[in-house]
Write an enzyme that holds these catalytic residues in place. Structure first.
Site, short mmCIF file in Angstrom:
data_model
loop_
_atom_site.label_atom_id
_atom_site.label_comp_id
_atom_site.label_asym_id
_atom_site.label_seq_id
_atom_site.Cartn_x
_atom_site.Cartn_y
_atom_site.Cartn_z
N GLY A 185 0.80 -1.23 0.00
CA GLY A 185 0.00 0.00 0.00
C GLY A 185 0.83 1.27 0.00
CB SER A 186 2.73 2.98 -1.39
OG SER A 186 2.64 2.09 -2.46
NE ARG A 187 0.38 11.01 -2.39
CZ ARG A 187 0.30 11.96 -1.46
NH1 ARG A 187 -0.56 11.84 -0.48
NH2 ARG A 187 1.08 12.99 -1.50
#
Length: 216
Positions: A185-187
């Site tokens: 999970g990330s951006r």
């Protein structure tokens, strides 16, 4: 095909799941409970395999285009002041990745790596306004003769505890090739010159290495 960053985790998970299934089959006498435990274990293995998948992407190199560095959904398109490297206004395009997205990070443009830095930090949710400044992150700047300097920043989310960055200063890199990996999970934020034409819209789903997010 699975990404090299997941090989160890996949092996350990496989051992745990196989052991768990064998133990459940041997020691759980209640049929429905045994089935539930096995399904949960196998489901967990499938989730890990899905997360670390590394499908081939067909990037068509073009110095007049910027491709999405990751799979996900566009959550920010705005003019901002970039504090770390440029120290001036830039167009920011941010892409949020859920745990079900491919988490390979790719170079949005080809050229020379002129800046690469890792920052330890917090693990705020990836869409938090302060995540790009306070979370664990890496900043990479690639200089492209057509676009000038394009910055992309990997940002860890609440689940992500490790960012992998392959970019080294003075590397010559190809558009769409692997720049790194973010676990769970990330951006990713991309910072572009102000005169860039953005080709995506908010909430649009994009594919790393293939979707054209901006043109010159």
């Amino acid at each position: 095909m699975f990404h090299k960053e997941g090989h160890k985790i996949i092996f350990v998970t496989l051992v745990i799941v196989v052991a768990g299934v064998l133990l459940a089959d041997s020691y759980i006498s209640i049929g429905w409970l045994r089935t539930v435990v096995m399904v949960v274990l196998i489901g967990f293995l499938i989730a890990i395999l899905q997360f670390f998948r590394n499908p081939k992407r067909n990037t068509v190199p073009n110095d007049k285009q910027v491709v999405s560095p990751v799979d996900g959904k566009v959550v920010v398109i705005e003019e901002v002041f970039e504090k770390e490297y440029f120290k001036e206004k830039r167009l920011q395009v941010s892409i949020f990745m859920s745990p079900v997205n491919v988490h390979v990070t790719r170079y949005p443009v080809g050229g020379n790596v002129i800046f690469s830095k890792y920052h330890p930090g917090k693990y705020l949710v990836a869409w938090h306004p302060k995540a790009s400044e306070e979370n664990e992150r890496t900043t990479v700047v690639v200089e492209n003769q057509t676009f000038g300097k394009v910055l992309h920043r990997q940002i860890a989310g609440a689940l992500a505890k490790r960012i992998v960055n392959y970019a080294n200063f003075n590397d010559k890199v190809a558009q769409g090739s692997e720049s790194g990996f973010i676990k769970f999970g990330s951006r990713v934020d991309v910072f572009l010159p102000l005169n860039t034409k953005v080709n995506v819209s908010l909430n649009q789903k994009v594919r790393g290495g293939e979707t054209i997010i901006a043109t010159k």
